[in-house]
Write a protein that holds these residues in place. Sequence first.
Motif, mmCIF file in Angstrom:
data_model
loop_
_atom_site.group_PDB
_atom_site.id
_atom_site.type_symbol
_atom_site.label_atom_id
_atom_site.label_comp_id
_atom_site.label_asym_id
_atom_site.label_seq_id
_atom_site.Cartn_x
_atom_site.Cartn_y
_atom_site.Cartn_z
ATOM 1 N N CYS A 60 -60.790 13.861 -62.542
ATOM 2 C CA CYS A 60 -60.237 13.998 -63.884
ATOM 3 C C CYS A 60 -59.133 15.050 -63.876
ATOM 4 O O CYS A 60 -59.369 16.221 -63.567
ATOM 5 C CB CYS A 60 -61.365 14.408 -64.848
ATOM 6 S SG CYS A 60 -60.847 14.501 -66.556
ATOM 7 N N THR A 118 -58.364 9.888 -66.101
ATOM 8 C CA THR A 118 -59.379 9.546 -65.095
ATOM 9 C C THR A 118 -58.713 8.798 -63.938
ATOM 10 O O THR A 118 -57.942 7.859 -64.177
ATOM 11 C CB THR A 118 -60.455 8.600 -65.680
ATOM 12 O OG1 THR A 118 -60.979 9.168 -66.862
ATOM 13 C CG2 THR A 118 -61.590 8.340 -64.699
ATOM 14 N N LEU A 178 -66.977 5.917 -69.451
ATOM 15 C CA LEU A 178 -65.570 5.762 -69.023
ATOM 16 C C LEU A 178 -64.625 5.636 -70.199
ATOM 17 O O LEU A 178 -65.015 5.146 -71.256
ATOM 18 C CB LEU A 178 -65.420 4.535 -68.151
ATOM 19 C CG LEU A 178 -65.491 4.730 -66.632
ATOM 20 C CD1 LEU A 178 -65.143 3.434 -65.932
ATOM 21 C CD2 LEU A 178 -64.618 5.870 -66.122
ATOM 22 N N SER A 208 -65.411 12.137 -66.519
ATOM 23 C CA SER A 208 -64.305 11.249 -66.908
ATOM 24 C C SER A 208 -63.464 11.910 -68.004
ATOM 25 O O SER A 208 -63.919 12.851 -68.668
ATOM 26 C CB SER A 208 -64.874 9.927 -67.427
ATOM 27 O OG SER A 208 -65.488 10.141 -68.693
ATOM 28 N N LEU A 247 -65.249 9.951 -59.537
ATOM 29 C CA LEU A 247 -64.453 10.350 -60.714
ATOM 30 C C LEU A 247 -63.622 11.599 -60.439
ATOM 31 O O LEU A 247 -64.146 12.646 -60.058
ATOM 32 C CB LEU A 247 -65.362 10.631 -61.919
ATOM 33 C CG LEU A 247 -66.220 9.478 -62.449
ATOM 34 C CD1 LEU A 247 -67.044 9.965 -63.646
ATOM 35 C CD2 LEU A 247 -65.349 8.296 -62.853
#
Length: 272
Positions: free
Chosen positions: A223, A204, A272, A90, A221
């Motif tokens: 990023c 994210t 997160l 994240s 996820l």
Amino acid sequence: LKLRTMSLSQPLEVIPPERCDHELWPEIDRITKEQLYYARLEVEDTPASGGGSWELFAEDGEMRLYKRELEIDGLVCDPLKAVHTVRGVSAHEVCHQFFSPDVRFDWENTLESMKVVEDINPNTLIFHQIHKRVWPAAQRDTVFWSHIRRIDSNTLRANGHPNSSSKPLPDNLWVVCNNSVQRNDIPASRCLRMTLVVSLVCETYIDPPVSDISKLTRDHLKCKIIYCSKINPGGWAPASVLRALYKREYPKFLKRYTQYCIDLYKDKPIML
Ligand code: 16C
């Protein structure tokens, strides 16, 4: 070991500007927002700071690095912008590792020494770093504040871009900004003092989306990472050596750093 474990999982408190009365706070707040804005401008549509356009100098998979040639008083000060996308981590995790002093030696290989010289608040530290010497130039050191914060959607909208309406909004966004500070009480001794402004902006995206947050795994996820730097070497350094050095070292740094984060977090709960 205790410190390390804590730093991986401990959520960071975001300090609102009005709660910090340090004399540097207005500058920290302003420069962090400016760097956030600057980093999120699209490379294709926008000039590098100081004008001129970005020039791609390295590409590997999702990773692209751009530079602009700039000399100040005969010194190479080329701004750099790098963009990368990785999965499995994240924005908070990638920014947290970049900010945290207790893991710096695990991923930063330009260092001879690093010291936290002031603790402004839980999200803001002042560092003194002595970097490894690069032959034939003199050794360099840096003194800079480093600030980490989560950017909420209101700040993001207020910080908006000409093209922002056409871009999907990230699910969350974090920034770390490092900016040189003058500290006469920290002598450069045998070093030349380099100055820098560096930002790491991470977004994210939950991709594919999940309707039930309890079903979220690391496979969801994505990023997006934007790393920008403007470094002034602070004294004589041969231009050709410097340019060859950063062209080789920045891609290595970005690959090493992102892989470090992926490996570190792969079996840990998501932050997160
Ligand atoms: O951002 C990074 N690290 C942060 C935490 O440490 C922080 C530090 C940034 C400074 C890193 C510069 C180190 C250069 C040391 C040697 C300089 C010698 C100059 C003489 C050469 C003939 O924000 C990650 C940093 C990743 C660094 C990758 C390598 C960069 C190589 C050279 C950079 C000099 C650029 C000068 C202007 C174009």
